[in-house]
Design an enzyme around this catalytic site. Structure first.
Site, PDB file in Angstrom:
ATOM      1  N   ALA A  70       0.509  -1.012   0.067  1.00  0.00           N
ATOM      2  CA  ALA A  70      -0.422   0.148  -0.095  1.00  0.00           C
ATOM      3  C   ALA A  70       0.852   1.253  -0.212  1.00  0.00           C
ATOM      4  O   ALA A  70       0.631   1.783  -0.639  1.00  0.00           O
ATOM      5  CB  ALA A  70      -0.799   0.290   1.216  1.00  0.00           C
ATOM      6  N   ALA A  71       1.810   1.359   0.748  1.00  0.00           N
ATOM      7  CA  ALA A  71       2.830   2.431   0.894  1.00  0.00           C
ATOM      8  C   ALA A  71       3.562   3.006   0.056  1.00  0.00           C
ATOM      9  O   ALA A  71       3.624   3.543  -0.238  1.00  0.00           O
ATOM     10  CB  ALA A  71       3.208   2.552   2.198  1.00  0.00           C
ATOM     11  N   VAL A 114      16.314  -6.056  -1.053  1.00  0.00           N
ATOM     12  CA  VAL A 114      17.658  -4.647  -0.027  1.00  0.00           C
ATOM     13  C   VAL A 114      17.651  -5.108   0.725  1.00  0.00           C
ATOM     14  O   VAL A 114      17.162  -5.056   1.916  1.00  0.00           O
ATOM     15  CB  VAL A 114      17.290  -3.832  -0.772  1.00  0.00           C
ATOM     16  CG1 VAL A 114      18.018  -2.758  -0.484  1.00  0.00           C
ATOM     17  CG2 VAL A 114      16.283  -3.332  -1.410  1.00  0.00           C
ATOM     18  N   ASN A 163      -1.840   3.989   2.881  1.00  0.00           N
ATOM     19  CA  ASN A 163      -2.116   4.883   1.989  1.00  0.00           C
ATOM     20  C   ASN A 163      -1.642   6.136   2.059  1.00  0.00           C
ATOM     21  O   ASN A 163      -0.970   7.199   1.031  1.00  0.00           O
ATOM     22  CB  ASN A 163      -3.360   4.569   1.320  1.00  0.00           C
ATOM     23  CG  ASN A 163      -3.406   3.091  -0.053  1.00  0.00           C
ATOM     24  OD1 ASN A 163      -2.671   3.543  -1.247  1.00  0.00           O
ATOM     25  ND2 ASN A 163      -4.028   1.849   1.208  1.00  0.00           N
ATOM     26  N   CYS A 212      -5.957  -7.360   3.317  1.00  0.00           N
ATOM     27  CA  CYS A 212      -7.523  -7.349   4.303  1.00  0.00           C
ATOM     28  C   CYS A 212      -8.213  -8.359   3.838  1.00  0.00           C
ATOM     29  O   CYS A 212      -8.893  -8.614   3.987  1.00  0.00           O
ATOM     30  CB  CYS A 212      -7.522  -6.141   4.593  1.00  0.00           C
ATOM     31  SG  CYS A 212      -6.765  -4.983   5.750  1.00  0.00           S
ATOM     32  N   SER A 228       1.067  -4.639  -4.472  1.00  0.00           N
ATOM     33  CA  SER A 228      -0.432  -2.988  -3.613  1.00  0.00           C
ATOM     34  C   SER A 228      -1.446  -4.436  -3.692  1.00  0.00           C
ATOM     35  O   SER A 228      -2.749  -4.291  -4.375  1.00  0.00           O
ATOM     36  CB  SER A 228      -0.417  -2.810  -5.218  1.00  0.00           C
ATOM     37  OG  SER A 228      -1.962  -1.854  -5.681  1.00  0.00           O
ATOM     38  N   TYR A 266     -31.206  11.396   7.932  1.00  0.00           N
ATOM     39  CA  TYR A 266     -32.034  11.238   8.782  1.00  0.00           C
ATOM     40  C   TYR A 266     -33.274  10.288   7.289  1.00  0.00           C
ATOM     41  O   TYR A 266     -34.471  11.027   6.145  1.00  0.00           O
ATOM     42  CB  TYR A 266     -33.117  11.865   9.645  1.00  0.00           C
ATOM     43  CG  TYR A 266     -34.579  10.533  10.159  1.00  0.00           C
ATOM     44  CD1 TYR A 266     -35.017   8.963  10.087  1.00  0.00           C
ATOM     45  CD2 TYR A 266     -36.212  11.253   9.545  1.00  0.00           C
ATOM     46  CE1 TYR A 266     -36.092   8.993  10.501  1.00  0.00           C
ATOM     47  CE2 TYR A 266     -37.565  10.699   9.691  1.00  0.00           C
ATOM     48  CZ  TYR A 266     -37.377   9.524  10.007  1.00  0.00           C
ATOM     49  OH  TYR A 266     -38.296   8.578  10.587  1.00  0.00           O
ATOM     50  N   ARG A 322       2.844  11.407 -10.594  1.00  0.00           N
ATOM     51  CA  ARG A 322       1.977  12.408 -10.888  1.00  0.00           C
ATOM     52  C   ARG A 322       2.217  14.224 -10.948  1.00  0.00           C
ATOM     53  O   ARG A 322       2.040  15.016 -11.139  1.00  0.00           O
ATOM     54  CB  ARG A 322       0.338  12.653 -10.151  1.00  0.00           C
ATOM     55  CG  ARG A 322      -0.621  10.679 -10.208  1.00  0.00           C
ATOM     56  CD  ARG A 322      -1.456  11.076  -9.601  1.00  0.00           C
ATOM     57  NE  ARG A 322      -1.724  10.056  -9.454  1.00  0.00           N
ATOM     58  CZ  ARG A 322      -2.138   8.947  -8.180  1.00  0.00           C
ATOM     59  NH1 ARG A 322      -1.549   9.265  -7.273  1.00  0.00           N
ATOM     60  NH2 ARG A 322      -3.123   7.689  -8.654  1.00  0.00           N
TER      61      ARG A 322
END
Length: 552
Positions: free
Chosen positions: A10-11, A80, A305, A42, A38, A425, A21
């Site tokens: 995730a990280a 590594v 994330n 869970c 990735s 409601y 980006r």
């Protein structure tokens, strides 16, 4: 800029995607010793149980996807083994070929995650003992269950994953025993909420052995029996290890990266470590509590994330900051949702807060729309009137309510503000006075001492001390006769005004019903009649009986 990321779940992938980006020219390489990237850890219990059919559903992206979509090189099965922080190089071993090479970096991100804790007990390396952490574990466990059709499974550890595995195996027809060294399931919960989960598990055929420690897994390379410290023996076909995880900090320690009191890497709000141009994110890094400001480590994909996105932004000139976490978590077992956020009561007391505690049992929507009770336990700080933490157990609408409480705690709103929230409601979704609103009303009144609460534990302490009190059960006689609070007398609400004429108005008085609503009405009656020290039992008789049965 040459960006090297160690870790691709995730990280690590979030770091890379955000960096790309922001910067099309950066050279980005991810190294990971595992096979998959990735992936949804869970979701593993649901894959083992067959609810998720294909492993591809848990691994929707691979190295080719990242290369095509982001022009990022993801090198799986590359470990590594060393980092030279002065030369800014990493030593990498290709686990498929055994070859070793060196790569340079300008910026390094440690996203090495966490690994399952394997307890050092005899027999733990047997062929039918499985940790539950990555896709290989998922494949191995499901393959074993599919091929051997086990009749019994033993799960060591009663956290989120352990309970989800218990559900999924039980649904596959496997009898399950859960062993937990702490005397309750879901150790982060307060005992008076965990007992509701325990009761539900037992109703669904799960055997619980709490306060027990496994000392040996007996068998010649294949476990046949599990032995506990108290001498109990369980015949079993399968053992699941779910005793927790620890951060993978070996590389960090080798480099001289500072570790925190949680055992994870210390980072600032920009995800920077103590070493220039070295960042850390995800399960290997510690966060801080929004409530207390103190270090906290909660390895969750959602947190990883956010940390990864923050690091990727900062590395490429952005201004994101990590704002801390509340340790929010939620899971479901046999239809029962269990959620928590912020501080538990036990944590709040240990930290010295002067707290107000409420147990609020209300339906998620009207009974005529099929509403089912949920129990909300809320802890508030009397001094600031802010919520410190909330735990919820119920069948429907739990996720919706916990997210509202998360927002309220994060924005440091006061309990008084909960009633004024303009929540959605309609009968299919909520009651007119939502359980969230009711939580704020009751906490506010109790802090103001207008309608004070007393928990079962506090009441029992005063009873055991022999304090002279008036304890009034406001329910019908038939309900009173089935189960009641110690030393209570039965005065149904309709008779209370008359009976109260002969009662001592200055003596401490506790009123209760099943869940709290009628008790509150009785409390108001007595206060208006001049009684000076009146409490409503938090959560009513149902909560008290659970306390008596399971302890606190």
């Amino acid at each position: 800029m040459k960006l090297v990321i160690i870790g691709s779940v995730a990280a690590g992938t979030s770091v890379a995607a955000k960096a790309r980006r922001n910067n099309e020219d950066a050279q980005i390489t991810i190294y990971d010793r595992d096979y998959d990237i990735s992936y949804s850890g869970c979701g593993i219990p649901y894959y083992v149980g067959g609810e998720v059919e294909s492993r591809d559903d848990l691994t929707p992206r691979d190295a080719a996807f990242f290369k095509k979509r982001y022009n990022i090189d993801v090198m799986t099965r590359h470990n590594v083994t060393a980092v030279d922080k002065d030369a800014k190089t990493v030593t990498v071993e290709n686990l498929e070929t055994g070859d070793t090479f060196t790569d340079a970096y300008d910026v390094l991100v440690l996203a090495t995650g966490a690994s399952s804790i394997i307890p050092p007990i005899p027999g733990v390396k047997s062929d039918n003992v499985f940790p539950i952490r990555n896709i290989q574990h998922a494949e191995a466990t499901r393959s074993f269950v599919d091929s051997t059709d086990p009749k019994h499974a033993t799960i060591i550890g009663a956290g989120f994953i352990g309970l989800e595995m218990a559900e999924q195996l039980k649904l596959r027809g496997v009898d399950v025993t859960i062993i937990e060294r702490v005397p309750q399931v879901v150790p982060p919960l307060d005992k008076d909420m965990a007992c509701r989960v325990e009761e539900h598990l037992e109703k669904n055929g799960i055997e619980l052995m709490l306060g027990e420690t496994v000392t040996e897994l007996v068998g010649d390379g294949h476990v046949e029996r599990v032995v506990t410290e108290s001498g109990k023996t369980i015949e079993t076909d399968l053992v699941i290890l779910s005793v927790g995880v620890r951060p993978n900090v070996e590389l960090a320690m080798q480099m001289g990266v500072t570790l925190g009191e949680t055992g994870a890497i210390v980072v600032n709000e920009r995800m920077e470590t103590n070493i220039p141009d070295v960042y850390a994110a995800g399960d290997v890094a510690e966060s801080f509590s929004i409530v207390t400001g103190k270090p906290i480590w909660r390895p969750l994909g959602s947190t990883a994330n956010k940390m990864g996105r923050t690091a990727g932004d900062v590395i490429t000139g952005g201004h994101l900051e990590h704002r801390g976490i509340l340790g929010t978590g939620i899971f479901k077992v046999f239809g029962l949702a269990v959620a928590q956020t912020g501080l538990a009561e036990k944590e709040a007391r240990e930290l010295g807060y002067d707290i107000e505690v409420l147990h609020n049992t209300k339906p998620d929507k009207p009974a005529y729309m099929g509403g089912k009770d949920m129990t909300i336990k809320a802890v508030a700080d009397r001094a600031t009137r802010q919520l410190l933490g909330v735990q919820i157990v119920g069948f429907e609408g739990v996720d919706k309510r916990i997210d509202v409480f998360v927002t309220v705690i994060t924005l440091k709103a006061k309990v008084d503000d909960l009633f004024h929230l303009d929540l959605a409601y309609a009968p299919p979704f909520s009651t007119t006075k939502d359980p969230v609103m009711y939580t704020g009303m009751v906490l506010s009144n109790s802090i103001d001492k207008a309608a004070r609460l007393i928990t079962p534990a506090e009441l029992q302490t005063r009873i055991d001390a022999g304090e002279d009190m008036q304890i009034i059960d406001t329910r019908k006689a038939a309900q009173f006769e089935k189960a009641c609070v110690d030393c209570a007398v039965n005065v149904p609400l309709g008779n209370l005004r008359e009976v109260a004429k002969d009662m001592d108005k200055d003596k401490p008085t506790v009123v209760y019903c099943n869940g709290g609503v009628t008790g509150n009405a009785a409390q108001n009656v007595l206060r208006n009649l001049g009684f000076t020290d009146v409490y409503n039992l938090s959560g009513g008789n149902k909560n008290y009986q659970l306390f008596k049965k399971y302890g606190n």
